[in-house]
Design an enzyme around this catalytic site. Structure first.
Site, PDB file in Angstrom:
ATOM      1  N   HIS A   1      -3.863  11.531   6.133  1.00 27.16           N
ATOM      2  CA  HIS A   1      -4.491  10.561   5.237  1.00 27.16           C
ATOM      3  C   HIS A   1      -5.456   9.646   6.001  1.00 27.16           C
ATOM      4  O   HIS A   1      -5.436   9.595   7.226  1.00 27.16           O
ATOM      5  CB  HIS A   1      -3.434   9.714   4.529  1.00 27.16           C
ATOM      6  CG  HIS A   1      -2.603  10.483   3.561  1.00 27.16           C
ATOM      7  ND1 HIS A   1      -1.683  11.444   3.961  1.00 27.16           N
ATOM      8  CD2 HIS A   1      -2.554  10.454   2.208  1.00 27.16           C
ATOM      9  CE1 HIS A   1      -1.106  11.958   2.878  1.00 27.16           C
ATOM     10  NE2 HIS A   1      -1.623  11.376   1.816  1.00 27.16           N
TER      11      HIS A   1
ATOM     12  N   CYS B   1      13.910   7.333  11.004  1.00 29.04           N
ATOM     13  CA  CYS B   1      13.313   8.192  12.036  1.00 29.04           C
ATOM     14  C   CYS B   1      11.931   7.707  12.445  1.00 29.04           C
ATOM     15  O   CYS B   1      11.336   8.242  13.382  1.00 29.04           O
ATOM     16  CB  CYS B   1      13.223   9.619  11.517  1.00 29.04           C
ATOM     17  SG  CYS B   1      12.189   9.785  10.046  1.00 29.04           S
TER      18      CYS B   1
ATOM     19  N   CYS C   1       0.818  -1.199   0.000  1.00 29.34           N
ATOM     20  CA  CYS C   1       0.000   0.000   0.000  1.00 29.34           C
ATOM     21  C   CYS C   1       0.858   1.258   0.000  1.00 29.34           C
ATOM     22  O   CYS C   1       2.069   1.210  -0.048  1.00 29.34           O
ATOM     23  CB  CYS C   1      -0.913  -0.021   1.212  1.00 29.34           C
ATOM     24  SG  CYS C   1      -0.024   0.056   2.786  1.00 29.34           S
TER      25      CYS C   1
END
Length: 230
Positions: A49, A34, A23
């Protein structure tokens, strides 16, 4: 989330991210990662999102601004290509400068050898060797600066032949360098044989010097600012 696959750029040496299937939900998990989560399509923060933007396999943010993202992607590709091109020319330039430095060290070493054997070589004049090594240095420096010209050259279909010719002329300088370097190295430990080759070496130095000077004059005349990105 699908972890991105870290890979090291050959041009910049910095870690970048690459999608590895799955995805659009990405997480930075390289050795120096990080943990940042982002969308692979629009590169935006994943916190922005969700179902409202198309879920895991679609990004309406990207689709609504596709033209903008396409331009940004092309800009990034252009910057990466330019960096790779710069790195390549810089490497070639640096190699020739180092070659010139090697010839200088050869000259210093030869001077020490001749001083240590002054008594049995006093009747022989080895100035031709130092002239050859100096010409090698000058040739290599000119080859290096031609790489600079090639980098800044404004290449178009109409000017492509000009660049091709310069590369061919640069190749002749390489040939002169290789021949002189080979002869001075081959007999460096046998000074008597080296002395016997003085006529051949002097002739090669003369031809090399004349060609280098002619090419230098041509470049000064023809390679002006209007054909360079400066």
């Amino acid at each position: 989330p699908i972890p991105c696959v870290p890979w090291q750029s050959q041009t910049s040496g910095q870690y970048q991210r690459r999608a590895h299937g799955g995805c659009n939900h990405m997480t930075c998990r390289s050795a120096m990662g990080c943990g940042h989560e982002f969308c692979w399509l629009c590169m935006g923060d994943w916190n922005d999102h969700g179902s409202k933007t198309g879920g895991y396999y679609k990004c309406t943010i990207y689709e609504d601004n596709k033209d903008k993202f396409d331009k940004e992607e092309k800009s990034r590709e252009h910057a990466a290509n330019d960096l790779a091109r710069y790195s390549k020319h810089l490497e070639f330039y640096d190699n020739r400068i180092k070659a010139a430095g090697f010839a200088q060290k050869q000259s210093e070493k030869m001077n020490g050898t001749l001083q240590s054997r002054h008594s049995d070589l006093s009747s022989m004049n080895f100035d031709f060797v130092f002239e050859a090594l100096e010409e090698i240095q000058l040739n290599n420096r000119m080859i290096a600066w031609i790489y600079v010209l090639q980098y800044f050259f404004k290449e178009t279909p109409k000017t492509r032949d000009k660049l091709r010719l310069l590369k061919q002329q640069q190749g002749y300088l390489f040939t002169f360098c290789d021949k002189l370097q080979g002869m001075t190295e081959q007999f460096a430990e046998d000074l008597e044989k080296l002395y016997q080759k003085r006529g051949q070496i002097n002739g090669l130095v003369k031809d090399c010097r004349a060609y280098r000077k002619r090419l230098s004059d041509v470049i000064a005349l023809e390679w002006t600012d209007d054909v360079l990105h400066i």
